[in-house]
Scaffold this motif. Structure first.
Motif, short mmCIF file in Angstrom:
data_model
loop_
_atom_site.label_atom_id
_atom_site.label_comp_id
_atom_site.label_asym_id
_atom_site.label_seq_id
_atom_site.Cartn_x
_atom_site.Cartn_y
_atom_site.Cartn_z
N ALA A 8 0.83 -1.21 0.00
CA ALA A 8 0.00 0.00 0.00
C ALA A 8 0.87 1.26 0.00
CB ALA A 8 -0.93 0.00 1.21
N ALA A 9 1.96 1.23 0.76
CA ALA A 9 2.87 2.38 0.78
C ALA A 9 3.51 2.59 -0.58
CB ALA A 9 3.94 2.19 1.86
N MET A 10 3.93 1.48 -1.23
CA MET A 10 4.57 1.59 -2.54
C MET A 10 3.59 2.10 -3.60
SD MET A 10 7.70 0.96 -2.12
CE MET A 10 8.16 0.99 -3.83
N ILE A 11 2.34 1.71 -3.51
CA ILE A 11 1.33 2.22 -4.43
C ILE A 11 1.17 3.73 -4.23
CG2 ILE A 11 -1.14 2.20 -4.97
CD1 ILE A 11 -1.04 -0.86 -4.43
N ALA A 12 1.18 4.18 -2.98
CA ALA A 12 1.04 5.60 -2.69
C ALA A 12 2.26 6.39 -3.15
CB ALA A 12 0.81 5.81 -1.20
N VAL A 13 3.46 5.83 -3.01
CA VAL A 13 4.69 6.50 -3.45
C VAL A 13 4.69 6.64 -4.97
CG1 VAL A 13 7.20 6.25 -3.64
CG2 VAL A 13 6.06 5.85 -1.45
N ASP A 14 4.30 5.60 -5.69
CA ASP A 14 4.15 5.61 -7.15
C ASP A 14 5.41 6.11 -7.87
OD1 ASP A 14 2.79 5.14 -9.53
OD2 ASP A 14 2.02 7.19 -9.62
N ASP A 15 6.57 5.56 -7.49
CA ASP A 15 7.84 5.90 -8.13
C ASP A 15 8.70 4.65 -8.15
OD1 ASP A 15 10.33 6.82 -8.95
OD2 ASP A 15 10.34 8.55 -7.60
N ASP A 16 8.89 4.07 -9.34
CA ASP A 16 9.64 2.82 -9.47
C ASP A 16 11.11 2.95 -9.08
OD1 ASP A 16 7.38 1.47 -10.29
OD2 ASP A 16 7.80 1.74 -12.42
N ASP A 17 11.65 4.17 -9.07
CA ASP A 17 13.04 4.38 -8.69
C ASP A 17 13.25 4.32 -7.18
OD1 ASP A 17 13.82 4.63 -11.31
OD2 ASP A 17 13.64 6.83 -11.31
N ARG A 18 12.18 4.49 -6.42
CA ARG A 18 12.29 4.44 -4.95
C ARG A 18 12.01 3.03 -4.48
NH1 ARG A 18 10.84 10.24 -2.75
NH2 ARG A 18 11.12 11.36 -4.70
N ARG A 19 12.96 2.47 -3.79
CA ARG A 19 12.85 1.11 -3.26
C ARG A 19 12.64 1.17 -1.75
NH1 ARG A 19 11.95 -1.35 -7.82
NH2 ARG A 19 13.64 -1.27 -9.29
N VAL A 20 12.01 0.13 -1.22
CA VAL A 20 11.83 0.04 0.23
C VAL A 20 13.20 -0.14 0.87
CG1 VAL A 20 10.82 -1.29 2.11
CG2 VAL A 20 9.52 -0.91 0.01
N ARG A 21 13.53 0.73 1.81
CA ARG A 21 14.81 0.66 2.51
C ARG A 21 14.63 0.21 3.96
NH1 ARG A 21 17.97 0.63 -1.88
NH2 ARG A 21 17.58 2.44 -3.16
N THR A 22 13.56 0.66 4.60
CA THR A 22 13.33 0.33 6.00
C THR A 22 11.83 0.19 6.27
OG1 THR A 22 15.24 1.69 6.62
CG2 THR A 22 13.74 1.09 8.39
N VAL A 23 11.46 -0.79 7.09
CA VAL A 23 10.08 -0.95 7.55
C VAL A 23 10.10 -1.13 9.05
CG1 VAL A 23 7.98 -2.35 7.43
CG2 VAL A 23 9.38 -2.04 5.38
N ASN A 24 9.30 -0.34 9.75
CA ASN A 24 9.15 -0.45 11.20
C ASN A 24 7.66 -0.65 11.46
OD1 ASN A 24 9.24 -0.32 13.93
ND2 ASN A 24 9.74 1.84 14.05
N ALA A 25 7.29 -1.77 12.08
CA ALA A 25 5.88 -2.08 12.28
C ALA A 25 5.60 -2.44 13.73
CB ALA A 25 5.47 -3.23 11.37
N ASP A 26 4.42 -2.06 14.21
CA ASP A 26 4.01 -2.34 15.58
C ASP A 26 2.56 -2.81 15.62
OD1 ASP A 26 6.36 -1.29 17.09
OD2 ASP A 26 5.77 0.57 16.12
N PHE A 27 2.32 -3.92 16.33
CA PHE A 27 0.96 -4.35 16.61
C PHE A 27 0.44 -3.55 17.79
CE2 PHE A 27 2.45 -8.15 14.40
CZ PHE A 27 1.36 -8.46 13.62
#
Length: 92
Positions: A8-27
């Motif tokens: 969902a974040a990548m769809i919102a970013v909508d830029d193929d040059d930007r790759r996921v570098r870090t994910v921080n998640a909390d329940f």
């Protein structure tokens, strides 16, 4: 769940040059089987970096109480490669 949030974040970013570098998640609360709402908000967007906040809300969450009803949240940092960064190579 984390995979859906990153997507969902990548769809919102909508830029193929930007790759996921870090994910921080909390329940924050148990996420039950069934429908949920993914809400994506930009935290910071610059020429080479996007930081997105993704929240999972129950399907019946009211708009006025969405912040307090979040079940799960993640921060996803997406960035372009730095100039001069070597490409990955296959090690024999």
């Amino acid at each position: 769940m984390i995979g859906a949030m990153v997507r969902a974040a990548m769809i919102a970013v909508d830029d193929d040059d930007r790759r996921v570098r870090t994910v921080n998640a909390d329940f924050l609360a148990p996420v039950l089987v069934g429908s949920s709402i993914l809400k994506v908000e930009p935290v910071r967007v610059s020429s080479s970096l996007s930081v997105m906040r993704v929240r999972v809300l129950p399907a019946d969450a009211s708009a006025s109480h969405a912040e307090s009803e979040a079940l799960f949240h993640a921060t996803v940092l997406c960035a372009k490669a730095r100039p001069g960064t070597p490409a990955w190579t296959k090690i024999a």
